[in-house]
Design a protein around this motif. Structure first.
Motif, PDB file in Angstrom:
ATOM      1  N   PHE A 244     -44.816  52.582  87.005  1.00 24.53           N
ATOM      2  CA  PHE A 244     -44.882  51.173  87.378  1.00 24.53           C
ATOM      3  C   PHE A 244     -44.965  51.027  88.895  1.00 24.53           C
ATOM      4  O   PHE A 244     -45.594  50.094  89.403  1.00 24.53           O
ATOM      5  CB  PHE A 244     -43.642  50.460  86.838  1.00 24.53           C
ATOM      6  CG  PHE A 244     -43.627  48.971  87.059  1.00 24.53           C
ATOM      7  CD1 PHE A 244     -44.193  48.114  86.139  1.00 24.53           C
ATOM      8  CD2 PHE A 244     -43.056  48.427  88.201  1.00 24.53           C
ATOM      9  CE1 PHE A 244     -44.181  46.739  86.336  1.00 24.53           C
ATOM     10  CE2 PHE A 244     -43.030  47.058  88.414  1.00 24.53           C
ATOM     11  CZ  PHE A 244     -43.605  46.214  87.480  1.00 24.53           C
ATOM     12  N   CYS A 245     -44.352  51.942  89.610  1.00 23.60           N
ATOM     13  CA  CYS A 245     -44.279  51.853  91.062  1.00 23.60           C
ATOM     14  C   CYS A 245     -45.595  52.251  91.736  1.00 23.60           C
ATOM     15  O   CYS A 245     -45.679  52.248  92.972  1.00 23.60           O
ATOM     16  CB  CYS A 245     -43.147  52.738  91.579  1.00 23.60           C
ATOM     17  SG  CYS A 245     -41.539  52.339  90.856  1.00 23.60           S
ATOM     18  N   GLU A 246     -46.609  52.615  90.935  1.00 22.21           N
ATOM     19  CA  GLU A 246     -47.918  52.941  91.480  1.00 22.21           C
ATOM     20  C   GLU A 246     -48.824  51.709  91.532  1.00 22.21           C
ATOM     21  O   GLU A 246     -49.979  51.813  91.958  1.00 22.21           O
ATOM     22  CB  GLU A 246     -48.583  54.037  90.631  1.00 22.21           C
ATOM     23  CG  GLU A 246     -47.766  55.313  90.511  1.00 22.21           C
ATOM     24  CD  GLU A 246     -47.507  55.951  91.875  1.00 22.21           C
ATOM     25  OE1 GLU A 246     -48.408  55.881  92.741  1.00 22.21           O
ATOM     26  OE2 GLU A 246     -46.410  56.495  92.074  1.00 22.21           O
ATOM     27  N   LEU A 247     -48.335  50.560  91.096  1.00 20.76           N
ATOM     28  CA  LEU A 247     -49.144  49.331  91.126  1.00 20.76           C
ATOM     29  C   LEU A 247     -49.128  48.770  92.544  1.00 20.76           C
ATOM     30  O   LEU A 247     -48.537  47.738  92.840  1.00 20.76           O
ATOM     31  CB  LEU A 247     -48.596  48.317  90.123  1.00 20.76           C
ATOM     32  CG  LEU A 247     -48.575  48.763  88.658  1.00 20.76           C
ATOM     33  CD1 LEU A 247     -47.886  47.721  87.786  1.00 20.76           C
ATOM     34  CD2 LEU A 247     -50.005  48.999  88.156  1.00 20.76           C
ATOM     35  N   ALA A 248     -49.798  49.476  93.422  1.00 19.31           N
ATOM     36  CA  ALA A 248     -49.664  49.220  94.850  1.00 19.31           C
ATOM     37  C   ALA A 248     -50.255  47.890  95.292  1.00 19.31           C
ATOM     38  O   ALA A 248     -49.964  47.429  96.399  1.00 19.31           O
ATOM     39  CB  ALA A 248     -50.316  50.361  95.629  1.00 19.31           C
ATOM     40  N   PRO A 264     -36.339  51.691  89.690  1.00 16.10           N
ATOM     41  CA  PRO A 264     -36.693  53.064  90.078  1.00 16.10           C
ATOM     42  C   PRO A 264     -36.635  53.232  91.594  1.00 16.10           C
ATOM     43  O   PRO A 264     -36.908  52.295  92.356  1.00 16.10           O
ATOM     44  CB  PRO A 264     -38.130  53.218  89.555  1.00 16.10           C
ATOM     45  CG  PRO A 264     -38.314  52.136  88.547  1.00 16.10           C
ATOM     46  CD  PRO A 264     -37.419  51.012  88.970  1.00 16.10           C
ATOM     47  N   ALA A 265     -36.304  54.431  92.036  1.00 18.60           N
ATOM     48  CA  ALA A 265     -36.202  54.685  93.481  1.00 18.60           C
ATOM     49  C   ALA A 265     -37.544  54.467  94.168  1.00 18.60           C
ATOM     50  O   ALA A 265     -37.596  54.060  95.330  1.00 18.60           O
ATOM     51  CB  ALA A 265     -35.699  56.100  93.716  1.00 18.60           C
ATOM     52  N   GLN A 266     -38.645  54.715  93.427  1.00 19.51           N
ATOM     53  CA  GLN A 266     -39.980  54.584  94.019  1.00 19.51           C
ATOM     54  C   GLN A 266     -40.437  53.122  94.100  1.00 19.51           C
ATOM     55  O   GLN A 266     -41.555  52.856  94.529  1.00 19.51           O
ATOM     56  CB  GLN A 266     -41.012  55.381  93.200  1.00 19.51           C
ATOM     57  CG  GLN A 266     -40.693  56.842  93.060  1.00 19.51           C
ATOM     58  CD  GLN A 266     -39.861  57.135  91.813  1.00 19.51           C
ATOM     59  OE1 GLN A 266     -39.125  56.278  91.335  1.00 19.51           O
ATOM     60  NE2 GLN A 266     -39.989  58.365  91.300  1.00 19.51           N
ATOM     61  N   ARG A 269     -42.346  51.512  97.012  1.00 17.60           N
ATOM     62  CA  ARG A 269     -43.756  51.732  97.305  1.00 17.60           C
ATOM     63  C   ARG A 269     -44.587  50.460  97.165  1.00 17.60           C
ATOM     64  O   ARG A 269     -45.729  50.424  97.627  1.00 17.60           O
ATOM     65  CB  ARG A 269     -44.325  52.805  96.362  1.00 17.60           C
ATOM     66  CG  ARG A 269     -43.703  54.182  96.522  1.00 17.60           C
ATOM     67  CD  ARG A 269     -44.321  55.155  95.530  1.00 17.60           C
ATOM     68  NE  ARG A 269     -43.715  56.487  95.618  1.00 17.60           N
ATOM     69  CZ  ARG A 269     -44.040  57.497  94.809  1.00 17.60           C
ATOM     70  NH1 ARG A 269     -44.954  57.303  93.864  1.00 17.60           N
ATOM     71  NH2 ARG A 269     -43.449  58.674  94.942  1.00 17.60           N
ATOM     72  N   LEU A 270     -44.035  49.448  96.541  1.00 16.81           N
ATOM     73  CA  LEU A 270     -44.790  48.208  96.317  1.00 16.81           C
ATOM     74  C   LEU A 270     -44.778  47.383  97.598  1.00 16.81           C
ATOM     75  O   LEU A 270     -44.211  46.293  97.667  1.00 16.81           O
ATOM     76  CB  LEU A 270     -44.180  47.424  95.150  1.00 16.81           C
ATOM     77  CG  LEU A 270     -44.078  48.186  93.818  1.00 16.81           C
ATOM     78  CD1 LEU A 270     -43.420  47.316  92.758  1.00 16.81           C
ATOM     79  CD2 LEU A 270     -45.450  48.636  93.351  1.00 16.81           C
ATOM     80  N   LEU A 291     -34.887  46.974 100.010  1.00 11.73           N
ATOM     81  CA  LEU A 291     -34.676  46.809 101.446  1.00 11.73           C
ATOM     82  C   LEU A 291     -35.872  47.243 102.296  1.00 11.73           C
ATOM     83  O   LEU A 291     -36.111  46.654 103.357  1.00 11.73           O
ATOM     84  CB  LEU A 291     -33.412  47.552 101.868  1.00 11.73           C
ATOM     85  CG  LEU A 291     -32.129  47.054 101.177  1.00 11.73           C
ATOM     86  CD1 LEU A 291     -30.941  47.927 101.554  1.00 11.73           C
ATOM     87  CD2 LEU A 291     -31.858  45.599 101.553  1.00 11.73           C
ATOM     88  N   PRO A 292     -36.668  48.245 101.875  1.00 14.42           N
ATOM     89  CA  PRO A 292     -37.847  48.592 102.687  1.00 14.42           C
ATOM     90  C   PRO A 292     -39.049  47.671 102.489  1.00 14.42           C
ATOM     91  O   PRO A 292     -40.067  47.859 103.172  1.00 14.42           O
ATOM     92  CB  PRO A 292     -38.198  50.016 102.195  1.00 14.42           C
ATOM     93  CG  PRO A 292     -36.994  50.502 101.480  1.00 14.42           C
ATOM     94  CD  PRO A 292     -36.386  49.287 100.877  1.00 14.42           C
ATOM     95  N   LEU A 293     -38.958  46.686 101.602  1.00 10.72           N
ATOM     96  CA  LEU A 293     -40.104  45.810 101.326  1.00 10.72           C
ATOM     97  C   LEU A 293     -40.189  44.739 102.408  1.00 10.72           C
ATOM     98  O   LEU A 293     -39.833  43.566 102.197  1.00 10.72           O
ATOM     99  CB  LEU A 293     -39.966  45.182  99.935  1.00 10.72           C
ATOM    100  CG  LEU A 293     -39.889  46.173  98.767  1.00 10.72           C
ATOM    101  CD1 LEU A 293     -39.724  45.426  97.446  1.00 10.72           C
ATOM    102  CD2 LEU A 293     -41.129  47.047  98.726  1.00 10.72           C
ATOM    103  N   ALA A 294     -40.669  45.111 103.557  1.00 14.59           N
ATOM    104  CA  ALA A 294     -40.625  44.244 104.732  1.00 14.59           C
ATOM    105  C   ALA A 294     -41.500  43.004 104.579  1.00 14.59           C
ATOM    106  O   ALA A 294     -41.286  42.011 105.280  1.00 14.59           O
ATOM    107  CB  ALA A 294     -41.058  45.029 105.962  1.00 14.59           C
ATOM    108  N   GLY A 295     -42.478  43.026 103.700  1.00 11.66           N
ATOM    109  CA  GLY A 295     -43.360  41.873 103.528  1.00 11.66           C
ATOM    110  C   GLY A 295     -42.863  40.853 102.532  1.00 11.66           C
ATOM    111  O   GLY A 295     -43.524  39.826 102.301  1.00 11.66           O
TER     112      GLY A 295
END
Length: 1008
Positions: A244-248, A264-266, A269-270, A291-295
């Protein structure tokens, strides 16, 4: 769309509407909209039993867009297919088609858009579908389709497809051939797994599979790399696969109501994600992968089990919307104030006691919800007013000396002779009935309160001098005559002590001695804290005492369970109505919530959820006490202290206050204003300025003083919010005068008042030779005053000059009397009988009526219309009747106060104990209260009128202001459950004992 948050997701809704409903610009297309013959704009044709006829105009061969929607059609006009050689867009929505019309197949070779939504399709003809070779957009939503034909996969040009709200259990394998499909909506169907055919749709940009029981997603969902918008609300996923985390490309993602416990930890990546909804899941920790999803611009985490928010949330610098309501969050990190771009911040329903310093930096927040938190700093009243007030409060606190004043309002409630007053004396005066509480010397006390109890009383009790803890004790009289004024003293943030006389208690008396009081407090003050105290324990044997306490405890549990289950059932009915869609609900007048919009249903569901989440906090077990036993009294004192100091129960008790609030309190109780009966808002505002409080911040301080019991300030009452009642003892003395209902006491007050006036007149005309009044004059005066007392106790009638005698010494001048009578009217306690609106009385005596004293069940005969009563007329006109039903409790005193509030709207009225007859202009109106006759029957209050059918609008106009007045009064009871229905006029005309009821204030339709 599934998910309760969908109505709030502005950006996603705009994107979805653009993808599913927006039309391409057709400025160069020729368009035609047709209505059936005889149809009127706004008329719903779907309920008509006859299929309407549609007439096609001549020369329509050049038409490119044809709209035949909302016509109730079962078939299209003959020759339609051959006549429209240039048609590209056909709209057939909201009709009665059971299958695709043959004309659709005839038009298929050039049709690019087809809308057959909101029909009754149960099958799609394979031939008709196969003919739609050029179709680019197809809407089949809100039908009854159990399957889709394989020919659908041959529509290779199809770009948008909506099959939502059908009965699809699977999709045909040919779906994989829709290589150009960009938008697909299959929400609210019966899919039990994610359709693998969809994995071949590499062009898909928007997909909605909400409200299907998918119970998981395939690992290779990553094949849908073009997806930008994905809705998976209520799909029972449980977990997300790593694929699921590959749906970039994802920008908008709905995952609410899926039972997710982690991400999921990945998931980080979204990176293109802008909107994420994770509400109504089982998350116990804030997902670190977010937290890393800055957008990220919108984040919804409502209704989870979060206990904290990480400091690194400040990294989401583009966040505009943050919803964290209904979790278990105890504090917010200081770094949250760095999210200066926030426009929506929803924190209600958590356990937040303190907001971070500099919270006012979040100045762009427009949508702010913080209620239902145990806020201490800033105080709840400040936080509820908004971010600017929080900023001002924190700024003031930083520059002034704070104060801590542990003070709690305590209310003693219970039936008459429950022992409340004696218990108050023993607690507050540290005494034991029969002897002094300490010191070795004995001093006798009366075994019960002295005769002529004052009714409602207020006492200040310093329960713990070392800690400065003080209770403001309100002893609410148990006699039913005080019910109309008791609700004025019930407020949030107080400790309610329900007193039960164990010596006279029996299980059959539980509803009147305990149950009704709990319902009353819960309706007025949701989530209130209640302690049950049993008095006269010394008059019961040990086993008897244990059995009675256990019975009270058991019946409280049963009542709470019964009420909660009832509310849950009602909420379930709302859910079922929402699932049926508006058109299905409107198909039959006998359907649940017939004609009620989705918006109003969601509002009703939210109210049920509020009632379920704000049940009373009833402390157990029952505390038996004897006022003759010092150990039991001390145990009760210790219990009340421990409850008061429990920070989870009363977190506001030790909150820090600005010095200006303490100064404001002191100013209210200093001369000269201390002697006044009440202050106006502007009077308090001037005192606030002296204390350093501006007008806009005054209300928060007054609300605090109200909740702590120091004064009364009804900020939510339109009639009373301009008054501040700081002189509680005088106000209560005045109210007690009118509700003691003791004829001898009333007569005694009147005789004292008249003798005082006679003495004053004698001093004014002082003459040493003037003879005292003759005994015959005294007897005549006493007879006349006795007549007034009888009229008051039987009919609630008193002239103004007699009221003045009763209120001595509180009334010194005529102006004082007038102001006081206006106050009593605003409180809903009495109204002037013979004063025309806005006109003086020209010297005649003003008579006032107190409706709570009216004894006759129905109005007097002179009020009946045309010589017969309205209830007994055989109507030739249409009757309009709105009925309010109260299944759990009817607010005490509501009917009496309501009868006062409607006085400005009616004329020629006549009152009964349970009914009011009056006129609005020339239109008769009847207000009736019907108490419940059994456990299964609710109390009802109805407002009725009638008029001839062409003029039925006059009846609506007559009752509308009366309905509005009732709604205003009901807003004072936020925990009250009631329903509103319009009774069927045909049923009423037939005299049906159980007329059909239509929900809400809708136009009344007749029964079939």
């Amino acid at each position: 769309m599934a998910g309760t948050d969908s109505g709030n997701l502005k950006t996603v809704r705009l994107w979805r509407d653009a993808a599913l409903r927006a039309r391409k610009l057709r400025s160069n297309l020729r368009q035609l909209t047709l209505s059936s013959a005889g149809g009127c704009p706004g008329t719903d044709q779907l309920d008509s039993p006859d299929a309407p006829q549609l007439l096609l105009p001549a020369n329509i061969g050049d038409i490119e867009v044809l709209n035949l929607g909302n016509n109730g059609l079962e078939e299209v006009p003959d020759g339609l297919g051959s006549a429209l050689g240039s048609l590209r867009v056909l709209v057939l929505r909201r009709n009665r088609f059971a299958q695709l019309p043959q004309a659709v197949a005839e038009l298929g070779h050039h049709l690019t858009e087809l809308d057959v939504s909101h029909n009754r399709l149960s099958v799609l003809g394979a031939e008709a579908v196969g003919a739609l070779r050029e179709l680019r957009k197809l809407n089949l939503s809100h039908n009854q389709l159990p399957a889709l034909p394989a020919q659908l996969g041959a529509l290779v040009h199809l770009e948008e497809l909506d099959v939502s709200f059908n009965r699809l259990a699977h999709l045909p394998d040919s779906f994989a051939g829709l290589s150009r499909l960009r938008t697909l909506d299959v929400d609210h169907n019966q899919l039990t797994a994610f359709p693998r055919q969809l994995l071949q749709l590499v062009a898909l940009e928007e997909l909605d599979v909400s409200s299907n029981r998918l119970r998981g997603l395939p690992e290779d969902i990553s094949a849908l790399r073009a997806l930008k918008i994905l809705w998976l609300s209520g799909a029972e996923l449980g977990t997300l696969p790593s694929g699921f985390c590959e749906l970039a490309s994802l920008e908008s993602l709905m995952l609410d109501n899926n039972g997710l416990r982690a991400l999921p930890a990945q998931f980080s990546r979204l990176q293109r994600l802008k909107m994420l909804n994770l509400s109504s899941n089982l998350l116990e920790e804030f997902p670190a992968a977010l937290l890393p999803l800055a957008g990220l611009e919108e984040l919804y985490l409502s209704r989870n089990q979060l206990t904290s928010v990480p400091c690194l949330i400040s990294g989401l610098g583009r966040l505009l919307t943050l919803w964290l309501d209904n979790n278990r969050i105890r504090y917010l990190p200081d770094s949250i104030v760095e999210l200066t771009g926030l426009e929506e911040l929803v924190l209600q329903g958590n356990q937040i006691a303190v907001l971070p310093d500099n919270f006012g930096q979040l100045s762009r927040v427009g949508l702010w919800k913080i209620k239902d938190n145990p806020l201490i700093q800033p105080p709840y009243e400040v936080c509820m007013k908004g971010i600017p007030y929080i900023a001002a409060y924190q700024k003031e606190l930083a520059h002034s000396q704070p104060a801590v004043q542990p003070r709690l309002k305590l209310l003693l409630m219970g039936q008459k002779a429950a022992g409340k007053t004696l218990l108050r004396h023993c607690l507050t005066e540290d005494r034991v009935e029969g002897k002094l509480g300490g010191g070795g010397q004995e001093k006798t006390y009366p075994p019960s309160p002295p005769p002529g109890s004052k009714g409602i009383e207020v006492t200040s009790w310093t329960a713990d001098a070392s800690r400065g803890l003080r209770f403001i004790v309100y002893d609410l009289a148990g006699d039913e005559r005080y019910e109309v004024i008791q609700p004025f003293f019930l407020s949030p943030g107080a400790l309610y002590v329900l007193v039960v006389n164990l010596a006279t208690y029996e299980p059959l008396r539980f509803p009147t001695t305990v149950g009704s009081f709990l319902h009353r407090v819960g309706a007025r003050v949701p989530h209130a804290v209640v302690c049950i105290v049993g008095t006269h324990a010394d008059l019961c044997g040990e086993q008897e005492l244990e059995e009675k306490c256990l019975d009270i405890h058991r019946q409280i549990a049963l009542q709470e369970k019964h009420d909660a289950e009832g509310l849950s059932r009602l909420a379930q009915v709302v859910d079922e109505a929402l699932a049926r869609d508006f058109e299905l609900r409107s198909a039959s007048p006998h359907a649940a919530y017939y004609g009620v919009s989705d918006k109003n249903l969601r509002r009703r569901k939210a109210h049920f959820q509020y009632l379920l989440n704000h049940r009373l906090q009833i402390l157990s077990p029952v505390l038996p006490v004897s006022c003759r036993d010092p150990r039991q009294l001390q145990r009760l004192r210790d219990k009340l202290l421990s409850v008061a100091e429990h920070r989870e129960i009363f977190p506001n008790l030790h909150r820090v206050l600005p010095r200006s609030w303490q100064v404001l309190e002191e100013l209210h109780f200093q001369p000269p204003q201390a002697q006044r009966l009440w202050l106006s808002w502007w009077d308090s505002a001037r005192l606030g300025l002296q204390a350093g409080l501006t007008e806009d911040r005054l209300q928060s301080a007054l609300s605090y003083l109200h909740e702590s019991g120091k004064l009364l300030y009804f900020e939510d009452s339109p009639a009373l919010k301009e008054h501040v009642f700081h002189n509680l003892s005088r106000l209560i003395d005045i109210l007690n005068v009118f509700f003691q209902r003791d004829p001898s006491l009333l007569l005694h007050k009147l005789l004292l008042g008249t003798s005082g006036e006679a003495e004053a007149e004698g001093r004014a005309e002082s003459s040493p030779l003037m003879a005292p009044p003759a005994p015959s004059q005294d007897a005549l005066r006493a007879t006349q005053l006795h007549h007034y007392v009888e009229g008051f106790l039987l009919h609630g009638l008193l002239p103004a000059h007699v009221i003045r005698l009763l209120l001595k010494p509180h009334v010194q001048a005529q102006q004082d009397l007038q102001l006081l009578l206006e106050l009593l009217e605003k409180m809903g306690l009495c109204y002037c009988l013979n004063k025309a609106k806005g006109k003086p009385l020209n010297g005649s005596t003003a008579w006032y009526k107190f409706p709570c004293y009216v004894q006759n069940e129905v109005p007097h005969a002179e009020a009946w219309i045309n010589g017969t009563n309205l209830a007994g007329q055989s109507f030739v006109a249409e009757q309009l009747q709105i009925e309010y039903s109260f299944p759990f409790t009817f607010p005490p005193g509501l009917f009496a106060r309501y009868s006062v509030q409607i006085n400005n709207h009616v004329v020629h009225r006549s009152d009964g104990k349970l009914q009011i007859f009056a006129y609005r202009g020339k239109v008769p109106v009847v207000v009736s209260y019907r108490p419940a006759k059994g456990v299964l029957q609710p109390d009802t209050l109805s407002i009725a009128s009638h008029a001839s059918l062409p003029n039925i609008w006059t009846a609506w106009q007559a009752i509308t202001p009366l309905v509005e007045e009732l709604n205003v009064l009901l807003q004072e009871w936020p925990g009250l459950h009631y329903t509103v229905h319009i009774l069927c006029s045909k049923c009423l005309k037939r005299g049906s004992p159980n007329p059909h009821a239509f929900p809400g204030l809708l136009k009344c339709l007749c029964c079939a």
